[in-house]
Write a protein that holds these residues in place. Structure first.
Motif, mmCIF file in Angstrom:
data_model
loop_
_atom_site.group_PDB
_atom_site.id
_atom_site.type_symbol
_atom_site.label_atom_id
_atom_site.label_comp_id
_atom_site.label_asym_id
_atom_site.label_seq_id
_atom_site.Cartn_x
_atom_site.Cartn_y
_atom_site.Cartn_z
ATOM 1 N N ARG A 56 3.697 -32.753 25.694
ATOM 2 C CA ARG A 56 2.271 -33.010 26.420
ATOM 3 C C ARG A 56 2.031 -34.600 25.893
ATOM 4 O O ARG A 56 1.301 -35.088 26.651
ATOM 5 C CB ARG A 56 1.305 -31.799 26.150
ATOM 6 N N ASP A 57 2.249 -34.822 24.689
ATOM 7 C CA ASP A 57 2.034 -36.054 24.068
ATOM 8 C C ASP A 57 2.772 -37.050 25.054
ATOM 9 O O ASP A 57 2.214 -38.417 25.342
ATOM 10 C CB ASP A 57 2.428 -36.396 22.651
ATOM 11 N N LEU A 58 4.020 -36.626 25.428
ATOM 12 C CA LEU A 58 4.509 -37.892 26.536
ATOM 13 C C LEU A 58 3.934 -37.992 27.840
ATOM 14 O O LEU A 58 4.420 -38.529 28.659
ATOM 15 C CB LEU A 58 6.124 -37.272 26.621
ATOM 16 N N VAL A 75 4.773 -26.410 18.816
ATOM 17 C CA VAL A 75 4.849 -27.911 18.319
ATOM 18 C C VAL A 75 5.527 -28.397 19.363
ATOM 19 O O VAL A 75 5.357 -29.563 19.757
ATOM 20 C CB VAL A 75 5.637 -27.549 17.150
ATOM 21 N N LYS A 76 6.499 -27.986 19.807
ATOM 22 C CA LYS A 76 7.321 -28.756 20.927
ATOM 23 C C LYS A 76 6.672 -28.891 22.170
ATOM 24 O O LYS A 76 6.870 -30.027 22.882
ATOM 25 C CB LYS A 76 8.907 -28.150 21.404
ATOM 26 N N LEU A 77 5.877 -28.120 22.757
ATOM 27 C CA LEU A 77 5.127 -28.187 23.868
ATOM 28 C C LEU A 77 4.008 -29.480 23.714
ATOM 29 O O LEU A 77 4.010 -30.122 24.609
ATOM 30 C CB LEU A 77 4.416 -26.870 24.311
ATOM 31 N N ALA A 94 12.219 -37.889 26.398
ATOM 32 C CA ALA A 94 11.590 -38.965 26.288
ATOM 33 C C ALA A 94 12.636 -40.233 26.801
ATOM 34 O O ALA A 94 12.461 -41.180 27.226
ATOM 35 C CB ALA A 94 11.298 -39.435 24.698
ATOM 36 N N GLY A 95 13.921 -40.077 26.232
ATOM 37 C CA GLY A 95 14.982 -40.987 26.511
ATOM 38 C C GLY A 95 15.093 -41.121 28.051
ATOM 39 O O GLY A 95 15.345 -42.252 28.564
ATOM 40 N N LEU A 120 9.610 -44.052 33.978
ATOM 41 C CA LEU A 120 8.935 -42.967 34.455
ATOM 42 C C LEU A 120 7.819 -42.634 33.357
ATOM 43 O O LEU A 120 8.112 -42.529 32.349
ATOM 44 C CB LEU A 120 9.403 -41.802 34.882
ATOM 45 N N PRO A 121 6.388 -42.358 33.941
ATOM 46 C CA PRO A 121 5.428 -41.887 33.226
ATOM 47 C C PRO A 121 5.678 -40.356 33.073
ATOM 48 O O PRO A 121 6.409 -39.764 33.878
ATOM 49 C CB PRO A 121 4.206 -42.183 34.006
ATOM 50 N N GLY A 122 5.281 -39.791 31.984
ATOM 51 C CA GLY A 122 5.644 -38.246 31.567
ATOM 52 C C GLY A 122 5.151 -37.663 32.649
ATOM 53 O O GLY A 122 5.996 -36.470 33.144
ATOM 54 N N ASP A 123 4.056 -37.724 33.447
ATOM 55 C CA ASP A 123 3.793 -36.678 34.484
ATOM 56 C C ASP A 123 4.575 -36.847 35.812
ATOM 57 O O ASP A 123 4.359 -36.139 36.792
ATOM 58 C CB ASP A 123 2.075 -36.962 34.885
#
Ligand code: C2E
Ligand code: CA
Ligand code: CA
Ligand code: CA
Length: 277
Positions: free
Chosen positions: A170-172, A164-166, A133-134, A141-144
């Motif tokens: 994906r939320d990002l 959980v981490k995945l 995220a940082g 940048l967007p996550g994609d």
């Protein structure tokens, strides 16, 4: 029998002398290599098999040691994992990769994204999602813009924690590829239980098509298509392989046929060139 075992021992000792000494040298050099700026990223295109357009790039670490010469990642990555250096090195890779993709996206390729290999130890860090995220935030940048390549080995040892981490990634908006698919012990059993977006079929399956036919690759592709996963064939070296993969509706190809991994300056000219029909 005695003689045989003595020969066996002798052989073993000679082998050790050949193999272990350079390994110690490599370990000694590796420890300071990041601080000395000896690493570089190369980039290999992933090509849409229908259109020939470059969809994304996979960044691949290169270590050019002034003492040892160039050392293959298949040698130094496991050593970096054993030393714990892989955490700092992995963060460096992630940051470099994000910076580079932000440059290419700004220069006329807004949909291009970067695939980054993630070692199991990196993924297991409690701060890992925060790190990603940082880095996205740092380069706006967007996550994609990022796709993380993980192997089965890094995900299955605690399936629940991994999922959980995945989900957080994906939320990002970050997507996940299962790398080297088919080479693990239990790929099929775990595939059902892992939330991934992309399946990368290991090069060994692609090269076996010439002698064994496409049955295995075809089966994997059917399975992935059924699960709505994007499919990538690794190690595409010939036009025959490309044509066969295309006819089997594989989405994306990666391999020497399209391009070897190259430094950023070379990739820049590839990206600027008109894509083949
Ligand atoms: P990988 O993730 O499976 O990467 C694909 C490897 O196949 C790369 O080797 C690439 O150069 C090679 N390759 C691509 N196309 C072809 C082809 O058509 N034919 C053949 N024979 N080979 C092809 P490379 O760069 O030597 O990397 C080896 C492995 O090291 C990678 O396998 C990955 O597991 C690891 N690695 C590389 N960079 C990183 C990194 O930044 N972080 C981590 N954790 N691992 C990395
Ligand atoms: Ca990979
Ligand atoms: Ca792979
Ligand atoms: Ca591999």
């Amino acid at each position: 029998a005695k003689q045989r075992s003595r020969n066996g021992y002798q052989f073993y000792r000679d082998t050790l002398n050949i193999d272990v000494q350079p390994q110690l040298k490599i370990e000694a050099q590796l420890a300071g290599a990041l601080d000395r700026g000896e690493f570089q990223l190369y980039y290999q295109p992933l090509v849409d098999l229908r259109t020939g357009i470059i969809r994304s790039l996979e960044c691949l670490l290169r270590w050019n040691s002034p003492v040892l010469g160039s050392v293959s990642p298949s040698i130094f990555i496991p050593l970096a994992e054993a030393q714990g250096l892989i955490l700092d090195l992995g963060t460096w890779v992630l940051t470099q990769a994000a910076e580079q993709i932000s440059v290419w996206r700004a220069a006329d390729q807004p949909d291009l994204y970067m695939s980054v290999n993630i070692s199991p130890l990196q993924f297991e860090q409690p701060v890992f999602v925060g790190l990603v995220a940082g880095v996205l935030n740092e380069f706006q940048l967007p996550g994609d813009a990022l796709l993380l390549e993980l192997t089965e080995g890094s995900l299955i040892h605690d399936l629940e924690a991994s999922n959980v981490k995945l989900a957080q990634l994906r939320d990002l908006g970050v997507r996940i590829a299962l790398d080297d698919f088919g080479t693990g012990y239990s790929s099929l059993a775990y595939l059902r239980q892992l939330q991934v977006d992309v399946l990368k079929i290991d090069r060994s399956f692609i090269s076996s098509m010439a002698t064994e036919g496409p049955a295995f690759v075809s089966m994997i592709l059917h399975l992935a298509q059924h699960m709505n996963l994007m499919t990538v064939a690794e190690g595409v070296e010939t036009e025959e392989q490309r044509d066969l993969l295309r006819s089997l509706n594989c989405d994306v190809g990666q391999g020497y046929l399209f391009s070897r991994p190259q430094p950023a300056e070379v990739i820049k000219t590839l990206l600027a060139a008109p894509s083949p029909a």
